[in-house]
Design an enzyme around this catalytic site. Structure first.
Site, PDB file in Angstrom:
ATOM      1  CG  HIS A 469      44.647  42.687  43.249  1.00  0.00           C
ATOM      2  ND1 HIS A 469      44.240  43.901  42.836  1.00  0.00           N
ATOM      3  CD2 HIS A 469      43.966  42.215  42.614  1.00  0.00           C
ATOM      4  CE1 HIS A 469      44.326  44.729  42.073  1.00  0.00           C
ATOM      5  NE2 HIS A 469      44.825  43.589  40.693  1.00  0.00           N
ATOM      6  CD  GLU A 470      44.985  38.360  41.455  1.00  0.00           C
ATOM      7  OE1 GLU A 470      44.665  39.055  40.003  1.00  0.00           O
ATOM      8  OE2 GLU A 470      45.857  39.450  41.157  1.00  0.00           O
ATOM      9  CG  HIS A 473      41.376  40.715  38.689  1.00  0.00           C
ATOM     10  ND1 HIS A 473      40.452  41.773  37.579  1.00  0.00           N
ATOM     11  CD2 HIS A 473      42.457  41.333  39.161  1.00  0.00           C
ATOM     12  CE1 HIS A 473      41.398  42.578  37.620  1.00  0.00           C
ATOM     13  NE2 HIS A 473      42.673  42.784  38.627  1.00  0.00           N
ATOM     14  CG  HIS A 476      34.696  42.406  36.457  1.00  0.00           C
ATOM     15  ND1 HIS A 476      35.847  43.265  35.653  1.00  0.00           N
ATOM     16  CD2 HIS A 476      33.124  42.003  35.990  1.00  0.00           C
ATOM     17  CE1 HIS A 476      34.771  43.471  34.926  1.00  0.00           C
ATOM     18  NE2 HIS A 476      33.732  43.175  34.908  1.00  0.00           N
TER      19      HIS A 476
END
Length: 680
Positions: A469-470, A473, A476
């Site tokens: 998940h991190e 990010h 991105h």
């Protein structure tokens, strides 16, 4: 060495932060001087004798205060990941200064007039889409922050913002202090019954590090979660659960009740001052959801679908606990314990059996391999750049041509100066200036189980998805490719920011991806197929209850921030109970309060935005369905995702970007289907 080091271009590889050379005492003078310098840059824009243009006003404004932004990102990131009393004290001093400086810009009438002149002429300027977005954002940055107010109201706004910045900091400090203050020392070995061997060893090591005899448990997640999940001693689970659930709610010096009420009232006053009905109306104007009504409809529609499933799941869990141990009434400290036992019974899947296949180093390598297969990225661990703690890992990221893409910091283990949870952050954003594409420095921070004397760091499956998940990010941030820093990377609408992170979690459930990294840390054996199938089958286990829990947090957030008269709220607990009334499964626990430690909405940026986790789940389920149709490592789909989502930052409306990637608007059915809440 003086504080001036923070004000110069860093003479370091890739212009990375020189952490080891920065002393705590440098921050305050550096902040003050950087603010002075940034003010001078603003004055130069205002006093420019030439007529306002996009370049000399809007663009100049976006690139102003670069050094101040850099110092701020270093300082506040350390305040979350490696803080101490001195840094916390400086934060209390600096936050009002930054808040005041921010207001000096947004309430600067002469500057606003220049921005407004350009804004009013926008149809004649032949701007690119990114430039149009920047212009719109800059104009709204003023209008939404009081530029159109009278002088008297501007002063009120300044006072509110100053007070809010202090209260939010204090809230976070209290939560961290409460987390650090609690220790549960076990001296009787019988009380460890049920706990995994690795958890026991880690607790022993922690006790030894503090010169104590026995086994020490804390509220840090790697200690707390295994205890409430596996410990057979119900009284000790209760003790730990009550300590976690009562943070900021003990009527002591670290109590957050008054702070919560004050934050909510001040946010409401601020929104009213700016002409909005509530804080939620103000916030949601700049979100995909747009209005509190849309958010409420969205949450309640999901609630309608999830509640029957959640109620049935809870009933089954209750019966299971009664049959197994004669538990008459299931309590909050029983939930994780009996859910784990039921999950093992239904799927023969024990998190502890999975952990040997998820050695931290292998999972990191797995995330990197997935990124390589999808986006042609290569990660090389380097030791030539400075770190703020010895635990931190540092990577140089390049593409297949060998071009430098980003620097990645990874910080995985808990320690006293680090807040709980997991997050991604930026030390330096990406932007293009004077023809040069300045690349970003990105960091991911987690709190995983540390290696022990006999075992490496082995992750639970939940921790594996957290890392992915991190890392989503981080992608991105790393793949950002925009001109302006304020539109770069994760600078997107808040209910869009979770799409890249949540979509990455999907690869953790796919055989094709798991086989790349899920190998037994002792034997090297690839995770058996039957375990992969069990992971997939169990993915929807208690999905109704999980959904209800997430929705309850979103509804609580909206109850605080879409409230048209928050000054009437006098008791945090009573208000919270009312907000939770429709999502409650467990009996009420008098000692517990969620709001007083709800850092996402009272310290972080999620006020009126907690719903965005579920909103982004709709996006990510819909997006991943596209990958599944074409193949989870399909290069065309990955390129479309990279080109239309990951690299574009906030340069366009997120729904426009999403539709360009997907060819259609997202459908909630994909999420309900994946969650097993809709018949496939």
């Amino acid at each position: 060495m003086s504080y001036k080091i923070l004000l110069e271009t860093f003479n370091t590889p890739f212009n990375t932060a020189p952490f080891s050379k920065i002393e705590d005492s440098f921050y305050l003078p550096a902040f003050k001087e950087a603010i002075k310098k940034a003010k001078a840059e603003i004055d130069a824009i205002v006093n420019n004798s030439e007529a306002p243009t996009f370049e000399n006003t809007i663009e100049a404004l976006d690139f102003s205060g670069e050094q101040l932004d850099r110092i701020s990102s270093i300082f506040f990131n350390l305040n979350s990941a490696e803080t101490n009393d001195t840094i916390q004290k400086i934060a209390q001093e600096v936050s009002p200064l930054l808040s005041e400086f921010s207001n000096d810009i947004t309430l600067n009438q002469a500057l606003f007039q220049r921005v407004k002149t350009v804004y009013n002429a926008k149809d004649t300027l032949n701007l690119t889409i990114e430039q149009q977005t920047l212009l719109d954002k800059k104009y709204k940055g003023f209008s939404r922050n009081g530029a159109n107010l009278s002088e008297e109201k501007k002063e009120s706004l300044r006072a509110i913002d100053k007070e809010l910045s202090k209260l939010k900091l204090k809230f976070g400090e209290n939560v961290l202090a409460e987390t650090n203050a609690f220790e549960m020392l076990i001296t009787n070995e019988k009380d460890l019954s049920g706990l995994p061997e690795g958890t026991i060893e880690a607790a022993k090591q922690l006790a030894e590090s503090k010169h104590k005899e026995g086994w020490l448990f804390t509220l840090d997640y790697p200690s707390y979660i295994p205890f409430v999940t596996y410990a057979n001693n119900r009284q000790l689970r209760k003790k730990l659960s009550l300590a976690a659930g009562s943070k900021g709610f003990k009527n002591n010096s670290l109590d957050n009740q008054e702070i919560v009420l004050n934050i909510v009232k001040l946010r409401h006053q601020r929104a009213n001052l700016l002409g909005y009905k509530t804080h939620a109306h103000f916030v949601l104007e700049e979100r995909m959801a747009q209005t509190p009504e849309n958010v409420s409809n969205f949450l309640n529609e999901l609630l309608e679908k999830a509640k029957p499933a959640a109620t049935q799941e809870f009933k089954n869990l209750q019966e299971f606990a009664k049959n197994l141990d004669g538990i008459e009434q299931l309590q909050k400290w029983d939930g994780a314990y009996y859910a784990e036992k039921l999950k093992q019974k239904l799927f023969s899947l024990d998190d502890e059996k999975l952990k040997p296949y998820f050695k931290l180093e292998n999972v990191i390598e797995g995330a990197f391999t997935v990124a390589k297969k999808l986006f042609n990225l290569h990660f090389e661990e380097i030791d030539t750049i400075d770190k703020y703690h010895t635990d931190v890992l540092t990577y140089k990221v390049t593409n297949t041509n060998g071009d430098y893409v980003a620097i990645l910091y990874a910080d995985f283990f808990p320690r006293p100066g680090k807040r709980n949870g997991a997050w991604m952050t930026v030390y330096k954003p990406q932007y293009i200036k004077n023809g040069e594409n300045s690349r970003p420095h990105i960091s991911i921070v987690c709190n995983f189980t540390k290696p022990t004397k006999s075992k490496p760091s082995l992750l639970t499956f939940n921790e594996v998805t957290t890392l992915f998940h991190e890392f989503g990010h981080a992608l991105h941030g790393m793949l950002a490719n925009t001109t302006y820093p304020s539109l770069s990377g994760t600078s997107v609408f808040w209910d869009f920011v979770e799409l890249p992170s949540q979509v990455m979690e999907n690869w953790c459930f796919e055989k094709e991806a798991l086989e790349l990294f899920a190998t037994h840390y002792q034997t090297g054996e690839v995770i058996p197929m039957d375990l992969v199938l069990k992971i997939k089958d169990s993915a929807t286990f208690h999905e109704g209850m999980q959904t209800l829990r997430q929705l309850s947090f979103g509804l609580l957030d909206m109850s605080w921030h879409a409230n048209e008269n928050p000054s009437k709220i006098t008791t945090v607990k009573a208000h919270e109970n009312k907000a939770f009334s429709n999502t409650k499964l467990y009996p009420e626990v008098e000692e517990n309060c969620m709001s007083t430690a709800f850092s996402h909405i009272f310290q972080g940026g999620y006020s009126s935005g907690y719903y965005s986790y579920k909103w982004a789940e709709v996006l990510d389920a819909d997006a991943f369905e596209y990958f599944k149709q074409e193949g989870i490592f399909n290069k065309q789909v990955a390129n479309k995702f990279k080109d239309n989502v990951l690299s574009k930052g906030g340069t366009e409306n997120p729904m426009t970007l999403y539709k360009r990637f997907r060819g259609q608007e997202p459908k909630p059915e994909a999420l309900l289907k994946r969650a097993g809440l809709l018949k496939k």
